[in-house]
Design a protein around this motif. Structure first.
Motif, PDB file in Angstrom:
ATOM      1  N   ASP A 190       0.830  -1.200   0.000  1.00 61.74           N
ATOM      2  CA  ASP A 190       0.000   0.000   0.000  1.00 61.74           C
ATOM      3  C   ASP A 190       0.864   1.249   0.000  1.00 61.74           C
ATOM      4  N   LYS A 191       0.285   2.307  -0.421  1.00 67.74           N
ATOM      5  CA  LYS A 191       0.997   3.577  -0.398  1.00 67.74           C
ATOM      6  C   LYS A 191       1.095   4.071   1.041  1.00 67.74           C
ATOM      7  N   ASP A 192       2.050   4.951   1.272  1.00 68.46           N
ATOM      8  CA  ASP A 192       2.221   5.507   2.615  1.00 68.46           C
ATOM      9  C   ASP A 192       0.914   6.124   3.119  1.00 68.46           C
ATOM     10  N   GLU A 193       0.197   6.779   2.226  1.00 72.72           N
ATOM     11  CA  GLU A 193      -1.042   7.450   2.613  1.00 72.72           C
ATOM     12  C   GLU A 193      -2.074   6.456   3.132  1.00 72.72           C
ATOM     13  N   ASP A 194      -2.114   5.275   2.537  1.00 72.37           N
ATOM     14  CA  ASP A 194      -3.057   4.254   2.985  1.00 72.37           C
ATOM     15  C   ASP A 194      -2.702   3.765   4.385  1.00 72.37           C
ATOM     16  N   TRP A 195      -1.400   3.601   4.633  1.00 69.52           N
ATOM     17  CA  TRP A 195      -0.963   3.143   5.957  1.00 69.52           C
ATOM     18  C   TRP A 195      -1.305   4.193   7.010  1.00 69.52           C
ATOM     19  N   ILE A 196      -1.148   5.450   6.652  1.00 63.80           N
ATOM     20  CA  ILE A 196      -1.496   6.538   7.577  1.00 63.80           C
ATOM     21  C   ILE A 196      -2.987   6.505   7.897  1.00 63.80           C
ATOM     22  N   LEU A 197      -3.811   6.313   6.860  1.00 62.77           N
ATOM     23  CA  LEU A 197      -5.261   6.215   7.065  1.00 62.77           C
ATOM     24  C   LEU A 197      -5.602   5.076   8.020  1.00 62.77           C
ATOM     25  N   ALA A 198      -4.957   3.934   7.813  1.00 62.78           N
ATOM     26  CA  ALA A 198      -5.231   2.771   8.661  1.00 62.78           C
ATOM     27  C   ALA A 198      -4.801   3.035  10.103  1.00 62.78           C
ATOM     28  N   LEU A 199      -3.647   3.671  10.277  1.00 55.76           N
ATOM     29  CA  LEU A 199      -3.177   3.990  11.631  1.00 55.76           C
ATOM     30  C   LEU A 199      -4.152   4.929  12.332  1.00 55.76           C
ATOM     31  N   GLU A 200      -4.566   5.978  11.647  1.00 57.33           N
ATOM     32  CA  GLU A 200      -5.499   6.933  12.249  1.00 57.33           C
ATOM     33  C   GLU A 200      -6.827   6.258  12.591  1.00 57.33           C
ATOM     34  N   THR A 201      -7.274   5.365  11.706  1.00 57.22           N
ATOM     35  CA  THR A 201      -8.535   4.656  11.957  1.00 57.22           C
ATOM     36  C   THR A 201      -8.416   3.762  13.182  1.00 57.22           C
ATOM     37  N   ALA A 202      -7.297   3.052  13.295  1.00 56.73           N
ATOM     38  CA  ALA A 202      -7.090   2.168  14.447  1.00 56.73           C
ATOM     39  C   ALA A 202      -7.094   2.960  15.750  1.00 56.73           C
ATOM     40  N   ILE A 203      -6.372   4.066  15.764  1.00 54.15           N
ATOM     41  CA  ILE A 203      -6.288   4.859  16.993  1.00 54.15           C
ATOM     42  C   ILE A 203      -7.639   5.485  17.328  1.00 54.15           C
ATOM     43  N   LYS A 204      -8.359   5.955  16.309  1.00 58.98           N
ATOM     44  CA  LYS A 204      -9.681   6.535  16.591  1.00 58.98           C
ATOM     45  C   LYS A 204     -10.637   5.462  17.109  1.00 58.98           C
ATOM     46  N   LEU A 205     -10.577   4.267  16.541  1.00 56.21           N
ATOM     47  CA  LEU A 205     -11.416   3.176  17.054  1.00 56.21           C
ATOM     48  C   LEU A 205     -11.055   2.872  18.504  1.00 56.21           C
ATOM     49  N   GLY A 206      -9.761   2.892  18.809  1.00 58.00           N
ATOM     50  CA  GLY A 206      -9.338   2.659  20.186  1.00 58.00           C
ATOM     51  C   GLY A 206      -9.869   3.715  21.139  1.00 58.00           C
ATOM     52  N   ILE A 207      -9.932   4.938  20.661  1.00 58.07           N
ATOM     53  CA  ILE A 207     -10.463   6.032  21.485  1.00 58.07           C
ATOM     54  C   ILE A 207     -11.974   5.910  21.641  1.00 58.07           C
ATOM     55  N   GLN A 208     -12.657   5.520  20.560  1.00 55.08           N
ATOM     56  CA  GLN A 208     -14.114   5.564  20.532  1.00 55.08           C
ATOM     57  C   GLN A 208     -14.798   4.365  21.190  1.00 55.08           C
TER      58      GLN A 208
ATOM     59  N   VAL B 299      -0.312  12.982  14.824  1.00 56.89           N
ATOM     60  CA  VAL B 299      -0.290  14.068  15.813  1.00 56.89           C
ATOM     61  C   VAL B 299      -1.294  15.152  15.424  1.00 56.89           C
ATOM     62  N   LYS B 300      -1.290  15.529  14.156  1.00 55.24           N
ATOM     63  CA  LYS B 300      -2.234  16.553  13.680  1.00 55.24           C
ATOM     64  C   LYS B 300      -3.676  16.056  13.794  1.00 55.24           C
ATOM     65  N   PHE B 301      -3.876  14.785  13.446  1.00 52.39           N
ATOM     66  CA  PHE B 301      -5.223  14.212  13.518  1.00 52.39           C
ATOM     67  C   PHE B 301      -5.729  14.205  14.962  1.00 52.39           C
ATOM     68  N   LEU B 302      -4.880  13.784  15.891  1.00 51.54           N
ATOM     69  CA  LEU B 302      -5.286  13.722  17.295  1.00 51.54           C
ATOM     70  C   LEU B 302      -5.553  15.115  17.860  1.00 51.54           C
ATOM     71  N   ALA B 303      -4.765  16.083  17.426  1.00 47.68           N
ATOM     72  CA  ALA B 303      -4.983  17.458  17.895  1.00 47.68           C
ATOM     73  C   ALA B 303      -6.363  17.946  17.468  1.00 47.68           C
ATOM     74  N   LYS B 304      -6.744  17.618  16.229  1.00 49.06           N
ATOM     75  CA  LYS B 304      -8.073  18.011  15.742  1.00 49.06           C
ATOM     76  C   LYS B 304      -9.164  17.266  16.506  1.00 49.06           C
ATOM     77  N   GLU B 305      -8.954  15.965  16.720  1.00 46.34           N
ATOM     78  CA  GLU B 305      -9.930  15.163  17.462  1.00 46.34           C
ATOM     79  C   GLU B 305     -10.117  15.707  18.878  1.00 46.34           C
ATOM     80  N   ALA B 306      -9.008  16.019  19.521  1.00 41.56           N
ATOM     81  CA  ALA B 306      -9.071  16.491  20.906  1.00 41.56           C
ATOM     82  C   ALA B 306      -9.784  17.833  21.017  1.00 41.56           C
ATOM     83  N   SER B 307      -9.702  18.624  19.949  1.00 38.45           N
ATOM     84  CA  SER B 307     -10.363  19.936  19.980  1.00 38.45           C
ATOM     85  C   SER B 307     -11.871  19.821  19.792  1.00 38.45           C
ATOM     86  N   LEU B 308     -12.322  18.687  19.246  1.00 41.12           N
ATOM     87  CA  LEU B 308     -13.747  18.522  18.942  1.00 41.12           C
ATOM     88  C   LEU B 308     -14.508  17.758  20.014  1.00 41.12           C
ATOM     89  N   CYS B 309     -13.792  16.990  20.821  1.00 41.84           N
ATOM     90  CA  CYS B 309     -14.505  16.209  21.833  1.00 41.84           C
ATOM     91  C   CYS B 309     -13.680  16.120  23.114  1.00 41.84           C
TER      92      CYS B 309
END
Length: 595
Positions: A199-217, A257-267
């Motif tokens: 997969d492209k780097d971008e796909d791996w980043i998407l998967a990582l962000e999804t995993a961490i958000k699922l862990g949070i949610q 890091v940028k994704f989590l900062a945005k998430e933290a600002s919204l909830c």
């Protein structure tokens, strides 16, 4: 008729007409130059629609995207809508419940259109977020839009990356909503995380962000689910590093890091959610290098500002232990620190602290902030060779050790008489452990005087056959291909050292041709550019940045020629070409030539 009344009539005609050609025309006009008559005419009408008919406008822009046959108009319609909904949301304006009943199913039909473009999905992700925010504010965390959960499940089965995008920007939702798709989404996330070279780097980043958000949610009561997610993320990160793709992991963490900062600002995260992110930050810090730790520091800083964050003593103890060990080593000599590091009965963490302290000590010496005498430097040499020969050393620790070797070599070679025979013998004995030997060789980025040329050439004579054999393009995608990357950079380092030696002209050309040919095959035939070729280019960039100040005409011409040949390979992605362009910029700073 007043201007306001005129705009009212035009807006009603525009939005009430069953045909969407008029709105599509306005959309096109809004993408002309701001000074143009077309833009000046259409902008007031569009702004009037936003201010007075935002619900109807949202519905109609989605219909333009859903039914238009013009791909450009379709993309522009959702781009405009995403910007509009974001502005409305920031101003606290909401879509009406009545309008949402029509908007939600239409938006889902847009999400499930076949052959959706990646660029469209990224924009639709923003629209989904805004609509979901409105819908979920009306109900109990997702109960007002169960169909979206079913849509994510459907996408996870047929287009997982689109499912990741749809999920990522959702506002906080309840467990019942997530449970509709959680298991399937995690299955697809793990497929991407554990097969990074597919997969492209971008796909791996998407998967990582999804995993961490699922862990949070996931519900706070489901600690086992969080543990499973965290363990799999860490395992896949270790795999990425072992495959020589640490740079990709570093970039992924920077995006996270940028994704989590945005998430933290919204909830507002709960205590357990903060704890999950804190443990992730702590554990991922042990996977990569310095840049990884910089991102981890940002995550920790973000957590400390959260109301529900409670520091975990077990995590803090390890950080304090590192600091304690490091401070204890402050009073030790360079040799004593290296002796402590060489004690293999110590745990990996303690040894890494020791070698990092030695590295800092040598950096201080090099920069003039400290001083080691010649005898101290010489005393380090034999023990360093012993450490280099150690089997099973963690990659991150070996990387720091290599930098220690570099600093000692700089000082040793500057003495004039001592060529450090054992180091050249270690490099020459590359059949024993090619990866480590060639990595040490490429770390020796300093200029060599004529008195060291004999030892250099002897070592390179042993390296070249090993480099040449490993430059053959890898045939399998799911194996550790870091040997190829090291062969590529090692081939460059060997060639740049020999380019001025007349008797080696043929060998330099042979290596050069093999490097270019290997890259060409990986790019044109095997689709292995991302994560392999690009990693090699980035490593090459780092090497040139450290070497260029001693290049003379022959070296400059060689590097520029190699870059040109690589740049001209057909089918190479722009991201890879940008790395080559950056290398050329480094050279231009000195010679002012155009590429």
């Amino acid at each position: 008729m007043s201007e306001s009344s005129n705009l009212m009539v035009k807006a009603r005609d525009l939005l009430a007409t069953p045909s969407h050609e008029g709105l599509a025309f306005i959309v096109d006009q809004l993408f002309t130059r701001k000074q143009s008559v077309e833009y000046q005419t259409s902008r007031p009408l569009y702004d009037f629609c936003v201010a007075n008919f935002s619900n109807c406008l949202t519905l109609n822009l989605l219909k333009v995207y859903r039914h238009s046959s013009d791909d450009l108009v379709r993309f522009r319609s959702i781009l405009l809508l995403s910007e509009t909904l974001t502005k409305l949301r920031n101003r606290g304006l909401e879509l009406s419940p009545v309008a949402l009943n029509e908007i939600k199913p239409l938006l889902i039909s847009c999400l499930t259109m076949p052959k959706a473009k990646k660029s469209d999905t990224k924009i639709l992700r923003i629209i989904v977020s805004s609509v979901a925010f409105n819908a979920m504010m009306l109900g109990n965390g997702g109960r007002n839009w169960d169909e979206l959960g079913d849509c994510i499940l459907s996408l996870a089965n047929c287009d997982p990356l689109r499912a990741f995008n749809v999920f990522l920007d959702l506002p906080p939702v309840n467990g019942a909503f997530i449970n509709r798709f959680r298991q399937k989404l995690l299955e697809e996330v793990y497929k991407v995380l554990f097969h990074p070279e597919q997969d492209k780097d971008e796909d791996w980043i998407l998967a990582l962000e999804t995993a961490i958000k699922l862990g949070i949610q996931v519900l706070d009561s489901e600690s086992e689910s969080r543990r499973e997610i965290l363990d799999n993320v860490l395992k896949s990160s270790d795999t990425l590093v072992s495959m020589g793709m640490e740079q990709s992991l570093q970039e992924a963490l920077q995006h996270l890091v940028k994704f989590l900062a945005k998430e933290a600002s919204l909830c507002k995260w709960s205590k357990d959610q903060c704890g999950f992110v804190a443990e992730f930050a702590f554990r991922i810090a042990g996977v990569g290098g310095t840049k990884m730790k910089e991102s981890v520091k940002k995550i920790r800083g973000m957590l400390t500002e959260m109301e529900n964050y409670v520091p975990d003593p077990s995590l803090l103890e390890n950080q304090d232990l590192d600091r304690y060990l490091y401070n204890n080593l402050m009073q030790k000599s360079a040799l004593e620190i290296l002796q402590a590091f060489s004690a293999t009965e110590l745990d990996d963490r303690t040894r890494e602290v020791a070698i990092r302290r030695l590295h800092d000590l040598l950096c201080d010496h090099t920069s003039g902030n400290g001083e080691l005498d010649v005898a101290e430097i010489e005393n380090l040499q034999p023990l360093l060779i012993t450490c280099l020969q150690e089997a099973g050393m963690p990659e991150n620790t070996f990387t720091i050790l290599a930098q220690v070797v570099y600093h000692v070599a700089v000082e040793t070679f500057s003495f004039g008489e001592d060529p450090w025979f054992d180091l050249w013998d270690y490099i020459a004995d590359c059949k024993g452990d090619f990866k480590k030997a060639v990595y040490i060789f490429q770390c020796l980025t300093m200029p060599f005087g004529d008195d060291k040329q004999e030892f250099l050439i002897r070592a390179v004579n042993h390296l070249i056959p090993e480099i040449s054999s490993r430059l053959n393009p890898p045939r399998e995608l799911l194996v550790d291909n870091s040997s190829w990357v090291l062969a590529f950079t090692g081939g460059f380092c060997a060639s740049i050292r020999l380019v001025n030696v007349a008797s080696y002209g043929g060998i330099v050309k042979e290596i050069d041709d093999k490097m270019v040919g290997s890259v060409r095959e990986l790019v044109e035939r095997r689709g292995m550019e991302v994560g392999l070729v690009r990693r090699a280019f980035r490593d090459l960039e780092n090497i040139v940045e450290q070497q260029w100040d001693w290049y003379k005409t022959c070296e400059f011409r060689y590097v520029k020629g190699l870059i040109r040949k690589l740049y001209e390979i057909k089918g190479m992605k722009m991201e890879s070409k940008i790395v080559l362009w950056r290398i050329n910029v480094v050279l231009q700073r000195s010679v002012g030539e155009e590429f």
